[in-house]
Design an enzyme around this catalytic site. Structure first.
Site, PDB file in Angstrom:
ATOM      1  N   SER A  98      -6.245  -0.880  -1.001  1.00 23.41           N
ATOM      2  CA  SER A  98      -5.109  -1.264  -1.831  1.00 23.41           C
ATOM      3  C   SER A  98      -3.753  -1.073  -1.168  1.00 23.41           C
ATOM      4  CB  SER A  98      -5.142  -0.494  -3.158  1.00 23.41           C
ATOM      5  OG  SER A  98      -6.119  -1.050  -4.005  1.00 23.41           O
ATOM      6  N   TYR A 202      -3.743  -0.053 -14.128  1.00 35.51           N
ATOM      7  CA  TYR A 202      -3.945  -0.580 -12.780  1.00 35.51           C
ATOM      8  C   TYR A 202      -5.003  -1.672 -12.787  1.00 35.51           C
ATOM      9  CZ  TYR A 202      -4.423  -0.311  -7.677  1.00 35.51           C
ATOM     10  OH  TYR A 202      -4.445  -0.592  -6.328  1.00 35.51           O
ATOM     11  N   SER A 203      -4.678  -2.813 -12.170  1.00 35.32           N
ATOM     12  CA  SER A 203      -5.609  -3.932 -12.139  1.00 35.32           C
ATOM     13  C   SER A 203      -5.507  -4.661 -10.807  1.00 35.32           C
ATOM     14  CB  SER A 203      -5.311  -4.918 -13.275  1.00 35.32           C
ATOM     15  OG  SER A 203      -6.096  -6.089 -13.147  1.00 35.32           O
TER      16      SER A 203
END
Length: 430
Positions: A98, A202-203
């Site tokens: 991420s 969060y996605s």
């Protein structure tokens, strides 16, 4: 082993040159020099890395760089880069998970600077027709802040929501090639999860959507844009985006997924398409390149990636449900005892990375371990940040393992006491 290297910091030197350019002849004004950060507590860093290995990671490292008139580098490595016995090396490539969201955010902000996207209008207007339903009004800013109510498609691809497993990896991730449109469609099936702007969740789908917007607005492939807008200008020679190719080209660290059955060996998960994450987590890089990227980003206009105003927007953070953690536009803020740091973290099967920098760009820290599907490894790795940035705590300070926290916003007292733990954040599996 600790390696200290002296060199000129190019990004900071460039920033200083730009600051000085506007000073007229004979004007005795010097460019501001960032205050020297605390000397890293290398013993504390080593202890955290040792905890990471004891938890099950074959190897781990921390690279700490100070930028100023000269550059100091502390490179601490432990354990193995692979189960064949190769020693861990901090100059090799790995999957950054991420951390990729910071790269995507830079591309978006550059388009916003050109007037090609308004982050306060519905993102649907900047996507291919039909990507999001007509009634979905979440803005680009809300999507980038993880406050849009978009369901995280990765929960459907993992064995269980919130967990990565070896069985799910082999069945749906290692060899499967998904299109970004496939991923968004999976998310849309679940509907809007909450009124946009009302909460944080969060996605990963949020940053798949931003990647699709970048492609739609430019008519260019996402990987090509990354290379032309970020990788080549910054000379990031160990950074690439090769989705859906499975291999990491060149010298790299082997990543291992902890087996669901802990009695079984670690699973080599290095080769994978990464298409299930795409722009949300598909970048390959190195500690050196992440340092160069972060330093340029936090330099704003002087760094050449985004304008000062774009940087201000990216680092204008809002709180999350996790103590000490706030989130901006693709950038996370962590509150340490010595101040706030900006960056991101991420895990993609077999690889864990945390990459952060001080607001003035004076110090960057990149920490890494080559194992995932193991929360204890993540906890150990997060423990590197406090001693790396803030140095050795005074003798009167509470131990790093303290489980209690001071009241929200409470500063460390004169003796240095305070909560030095860094919580595990929500992207620990991806």
């Amino acid at each position: 082993m600790v390696k200290i290297r002296l060199a000129r910091s190019g990004a900071v030197a460039a920033a200083a040159a730009l600051l000085l350019a506007g000073v007229g002849a004979g004007t005795a004004v010097a460019a501001p020099v960032p205050a020297a950060p605390p000397v890293p507590d290398t013993a504390g860093v080593r202890a955290a890395l040792r905890n990471t290995l004891n938890a099950g990671a074959p190897g781990a490292f921390a690279v700490i760089r100070d930028h100023g008139n000269g550059e100091l580098t502390w490179s601490l490595t432990m354990g193995k880069a692979d189960l064949d016995g190769s020693p861990m090396k901090a100059d090799r490539q790995f999957r950054v998970g991420s951390n990729s969201k910071m790269f995507a955010s830079v591309l978006v902000m550059r388009l916003a600077e050109q007037g090609r996207i308004d982050l306060d209008r519905p993102l649907r207007e900047y996507l291919p027709q039909g990507t999001l339903p007509e009634g979905w009004t979440m803005t680009g800013r809300q999507v980038m802040q993880h406050r849009a109510g978009i369901y995280d498609h990765t929960n459907d691809l993992l064995e269980q929501a919130g967990e990565e497993t070896t069985s799910a990896f082999e069945a749906r991730i290692r060899n499967t090639v998904y299109t970004p449109q496939d991923l968004v469609a999976r998310s849309v099936e679940h509907g809007v999860q909450y009124t946009p702007g009302t909460k944080y969740a969060y996605s990963n789908t949020d940053y798949v959507l931003m990647g699709l917007a970048v492609e739609h607005l430019t008519g260019r492939a996402y990987g090509d844009l990354l290379r032309e807008e970020i990788i080549e200008p910054l000379k990031l020679r160990q950074t690439s985006f090769v989705v859906p190719e499975k291999a990491i080209a060149g010298p790299h660290i082997t990543g291992y997924l902890t087996n669901d059955d802990r009695t079984k060996p670690l699973l080599d998960s290095t080769e994978q398409t990464a298409s299930w994450l795409w722009s949300a987590g598909g970048v390959i890089s190195s500690a050196g390149d992440m340092d160069r990227f972060l330093t340029a980003l936090l330099a704003g206009s002087a760094g050449g990636l985004v304008s000062d105003d774009s940087l201000r927007q990216m680092t204008s953070v809002l709180p999350t449900p996790t103590a000490k953690i706030s989130y901006g536009l693709g950038v996370r803020q962590i509150a340490l005892t010595c101040g706030n740091v900006f960056g991101h973290g991420g895990i993609v099967q077999g690889f864990q990375t945390q990459s952060f920098v001080t607001p003035d760009g004076g110090r960057s820290v990149v920490v890494f371990a080559n194992a995932s599907n193991n929360g204890a490894v993540t906890t150990g790795l997060m423990g590197v940040l406090e001693p790396a940035f803030c140095g050795k705590q005074p003798a009167a300070a509470a131990p790093r393992s303290a489980l209690t926290s001071p009241a929200a916003g409470a500063p460390r007292d004169a003796a240095g006491a305070g909560d030095t733990t860094v919580p595990v954040v929500e992207d620990t599996r991806i």
